[in-house]
Design a protein around this motif. Sequence first.
Motif, PDB file in Angstrom:
ATOM      1  N   SER A  87      -3.357  75.573  66.794  1.00 48.51           N
ATOM      2  CA  SER A  87      -2.176  76.437  66.723  1.00 48.51           C
ATOM      3  C   SER A  87      -1.997  77.011  65.330  1.00 48.51           C
ATOM      4  O   SER A  87      -1.611  78.173  65.170  1.00 48.51           O
ATOM      5  N   PRO A 246      -1.738  84.079  68.355  1.00 46.54           N
ATOM      6  CA  PRO A 246      -1.143  82.736  68.329  1.00 46.54           C
ATOM      7  C   PRO A 246      -0.629  82.260  69.675  1.00 46.54           C
ATOM      8  O   PRO A 246      -0.740  81.080  70.011  1.00 46.54           O
ATOM      9  N   VAL A 250      -1.887  78.757  71.451  1.00 50.19           N
ATOM     10  CA  VAL A 250      -0.978  77.654  71.803  1.00 50.19           C
ATOM     11  C   VAL A 250      -1.116  77.309  73.276  1.00 50.19           C
ATOM     12  O   VAL A 250      -1.168  76.132  73.662  1.00 50.19           O
ATOM     13  N   PRO A 261       2.411  71.233  71.694  1.00 45.59           N
ATOM     14  CA  PRO A 261       3.129  72.040  70.711  1.00 45.59           C
ATOM     15  C   PRO A 261       4.264  71.255  70.065  1.00 45.59           C
ATOM     16  O   PRO A 261       5.087  70.654  70.759  1.00 45.59           O
ATOM     17  N   VAL A 265       5.777  74.509  65.871  1.00 47.38           N
ATOM     18  CA  VAL A 265       5.000  75.517  66.593  1.00 47.38           C
ATOM     19  C   VAL A 265       5.893  76.298  67.549  1.00 47.38           C
ATOM     20  O   VAL A 265       5.797  77.532  67.657  1.00 47.38           O
ATOM     21  N   VAL A 269       5.774  80.177  66.263  1.00 43.94           N
ATOM     22  CA  VAL A 269       5.000  81.144  67.043  1.00 43.94           C
ATOM     23  C   VAL A 269       5.890  82.218  67.668  1.00 43.94           C
ATOM     24  O   VAL A 269       5.547  83.409  67.614  1.00 43.94           O
TER      25      VAL A 269
END
Length: 298
Positions: A87, A246, A250, A261, A265, A269
């Motif tokens: 990630s 991204p 993920v 995640p 994150v 993101v």
Amino acid sequence: MTALLLTVSIWAAFALSARALGASTLLPADAALLRFGVPPALLAVALWRRRRALAAVRPGPAVKIVCGAGVPFFLAAMYGGSLTSASFVGAIVPGMVPLFVSALVVARGGRLPRGAQAAGLALIALGVVALVWRYAVPFDSDVMVGSGTLLVASGLWALYTVGLREVNLDPVGSIGLLCVPSFAVVAALVALGVLPSGLARAAAGDVVLFLVVQGLGVGLCAGLLYAFAIRRLGAERSSVVGSLSPVAVVLLAVPLLDERPTAAVLVGVPLITAGVVLANRRPRPARTDRDPEVSPDA
């Protein structure tokens, strides 16, 4: 846009492979040999026909391309990924490219980002800060060093993005300009013992996986598609749309690498994604009835 979206998918695979390298029987130099060796081998005849165009490239743009996406970028991305997560690779490397590209454009006398584009770039930066904040307090040296290395990789990729616009090469020529010297450098470093290699003892499955993802995917397909998109859309727009990867990373990291995640994150993101959407909005140029209608990139 189709070429760029396909490139984003391949970049997601690159981020996943950067993280998976540490669990494979390959070393970074082995992955680099596959990454930079496969495309010239497959395009040898086409590159020979373009030898005069390649020889005519000015040193400045050539250095930007070779350093920006060659050995320095590859090793920085691989090392940063080994210290963080897929990630992080997928978010920081492409996510920060629009900021670095804008900085390069401004440094060369271009205008400062304004309006929605400036707000989008600010959100991208805020998203990256959200990703690393929880590792700054308390300080996690591995993640922070890895994140810093990924920032270096992102800055190098921005150089590559700008360099592609400065050369008069088609996508095949651009791949040759990048891969031939990069492969020569890696091969020389391995031969001299500077970079260790375990390719001869690596598992066949790992070799095939990285050959497909790095050599054919990132090295050949993404190289052709990204160079084509840069020529049609421009460096800034391509780098901004490219930072959508991204989200793909993920989503794919959960089933493929069993990465869950984190809160950082889940916050970072979406901020990067929102920044991408804003930064990719360009105002229509003002015109009068006497002016011909032109595209924003004219």
